[in-house]
Design a protein around this motif. Structure first.
Motif, short mmCIF file in Angstrom:
data_model
loop_
_atom_site.label_atom_id
_atom_site.label_comp_id
_atom_site.label_asym_id
_atom_site.label_seq_id
_atom_site.Cartn_x
_atom_site.Cartn_y
_atom_site.Cartn_z
N SER A 128 13.41 5.96 2.02
CA SER A 128 13.91 5.58 0.70
C SER A 128 13.69 4.09 0.45
O SER A 128 13.23 3.69 -0.62
N GLU A 129 14.00 3.26 1.45
CA GLU A 129 13.81 1.81 1.30
C GLU A 129 12.35 1.45 1.08
O GLU A 129 12.03 0.47 0.42
N LEU A 130 11.44 2.24 1.66
CA LEU A 130 10.01 1.98 1.53
C LEU A 130 9.43 2.58 0.25
O LEU A 130 8.25 2.41 -0.04
N GLY A 131 10.26 3.33 -0.49
CA GLY A 131 9.79 3.93 -1.73
C GLY A 131 9.06 5.25 -1.51
O GLY A 131 8.36 5.73 -2.39
N TRP A 132 9.22 5.84 -0.33
CA TRP A 132 8.57 7.10 -0.02
C TRP A 132 9.46 8.26 -0.44
O TRP A 132 10.68 8.18 -0.36
N ALA A 143 0.82 -1.21 0.00
CA ALA A 143 0.00 0.00 0.00
C ALA A 143 0.86 1.27 0.00
O ALA A 143 0.41 2.33 -0.45
N ASP A 144 2.11 1.17 0.49
CA ASP A 144 3.00 2.33 0.51
C ASP A 144 3.25 2.89 -0.89
O ASP A 144 3.56 4.05 -1.05
N LEU A 145 3.14 2.04 -1.88
CA LEU A 145 3.45 2.46 -3.24
C LEU A 145 2.36 3.35 -3.83
O LEU A 145 2.57 4.03 -4.82
N THR A 146 1.17 3.33 -3.21
CA THR A 146 0.08 4.17 -3.72
C THR A 146 -0.33 5.23 -2.72
O THR A 146 -0.67 6.34 -3.09
N GLU A 147 -0.34 4.88 -1.44
CA GLU A 147 -0.75 5.85 -0.42
C GLU A 147 -0.15 5.47 0.93
O GLU A 147 -0.41 4.40 1.45
N ILE A 148 0.64 6.38 1.48
CA ILE A 148 1.21 6.16 2.81
C ILE A 148 0.16 6.60 3.83
O ILE A 148 -0.34 7.72 3.77
N THR A 149 -0.18 5.74 4.76
CA THR A 149 -1.14 6.13 5.80
C THR A 149 -0.40 6.87 6.91
O THR A 149 0.82 6.72 7.08
N SER A 150 -1.15 7.67 7.66
CA SER A 150 -0.55 8.38 8.79
C SER A 150 0.04 7.40 9.79
O SER A 150 1.10 7.63 10.35
N GLN A 151 -0.66 6.27 9.99
CA GLN A 151 -0.17 5.26 10.93
C GLN A 151 1.18 4.71 10.48
O GLN A 151 2.08 4.50 11.29
N ARG A 152 1.33 4.48 9.18
CA ARG A 152 2.60 3.98 8.66
C ARG A 152 3.69 5.04 8.81
O ARG A 152 4.80 4.76 9.23
N VAL A 173 14.07 17.60 15.56
CA VAL A 173 14.55 18.33 16.73
C VAL A 173 15.67 17.50 17.35
O VAL A 173 15.46 16.33 17.67
N ASP A 174 16.85 18.10 17.47
CA ASP A 174 18.01 17.40 18.02
C ASP A 174 18.24 16.05 17.32
O ASP A 174 18.43 15.03 17.97
N ASP A 175 18.18 16.07 15.98
CA ASP A 175 18.44 14.91 15.14
C ASP A 175 17.40 13.80 15.28
O ASP A 175 17.64 12.66 14.89
N ARG A 176 16.22 14.10 15.81
CA ARG A 176 15.17 13.08 15.94
C ARG A 176 13.90 13.57 15.24
O ARG A 176 13.56 14.73 15.30
N VAL A 177 13.18 12.62 14.62
CA VAL A 177 11.90 12.93 14.00
C VAL A 177 10.88 13.10 15.12
O VAL A 177 10.63 12.17 15.89
N THR A 178 10.31 14.32 15.25
CA THR A 178 9.34 14.59 16.31
C THR A 178 7.91 14.72 15.76
O THR A 178 6.96 14.58 16.50
N GLU A 179 7.80 15.03 14.46
CA GLU A 179 6.49 15.10 13.80
C GLU A 179 6.66 14.60 12.38
O GLU A 179 7.73 14.76 11.79
N ILE A 180 5.60 14.02 11.85
CA ILE A 180 5.66 13.54 10.47
C ILE A 180 4.27 13.63 9.86
O ILE A 180 3.29 13.29 10.53
N THR A 181 4.19 14.16 8.66
CA THR A 181 2.91 14.25 7.97
C THR A 181 3.05 13.67 6.57
O THR A 181 4.12 13.68 5.99
N VAL A 182 1.94 13.18 6.06
CA VAL A 182 1.89 12.65 4.70
C VAL A 182 1.34 13.74 3.80
O VAL A 182 0.40 14.44 4.17
#
Length: 86
Positions: A44-48, A18-27, A76-85
């Motif tokens: 990159s490995e997931l094709g995103w 499903a990642d190849l067509t639509e990344i879900t927020s949960q993913r 923030v400080d080299d860590r992913v703190t938020e992520i949006t699709v």
């Protein structure tokens, strides 16, 4: 001599067709807490498509197009703190 901490890359989430067509927020949220380098490698490995929207309080100019195969992260400080699709 200073002992340098060995950094072990985090394992990426398993590939989902499903990642190849639509990344879900949960993913996408599976990358929360990853280092910037690990998050970019896993995306990159997931094709995103991956981009940084903000790093340590500095915002970056982003295109306004919407893509269900792209994640935008806040670092923030080299860590992913938020992520949006999109």
């Amino acid at each position: 001599e200073s002992a340098q901490e060995e950094v072990i890359p985090r394992e990426c989430p398993a590939l989902d067709a499903a990642d190849l067509t639509e990344i879900t927020s949960q993913r996408a949220e599976l990358l929360l807490g990853y280092t910037e380098a690990d998050a970019e490698r896993c995306a990159s490995e997931l094709g995103w498509t991956y981009r940084v929207g903000q790093r340590d309080g500095e915002s970056f100019a982003l295109t306004e197009d919407f893509s269900l195969q792209r994640v935008t992260v806040v670092i923030v400080d080299d860590r992913v703190t938020e992520i949006t699709v999109g």
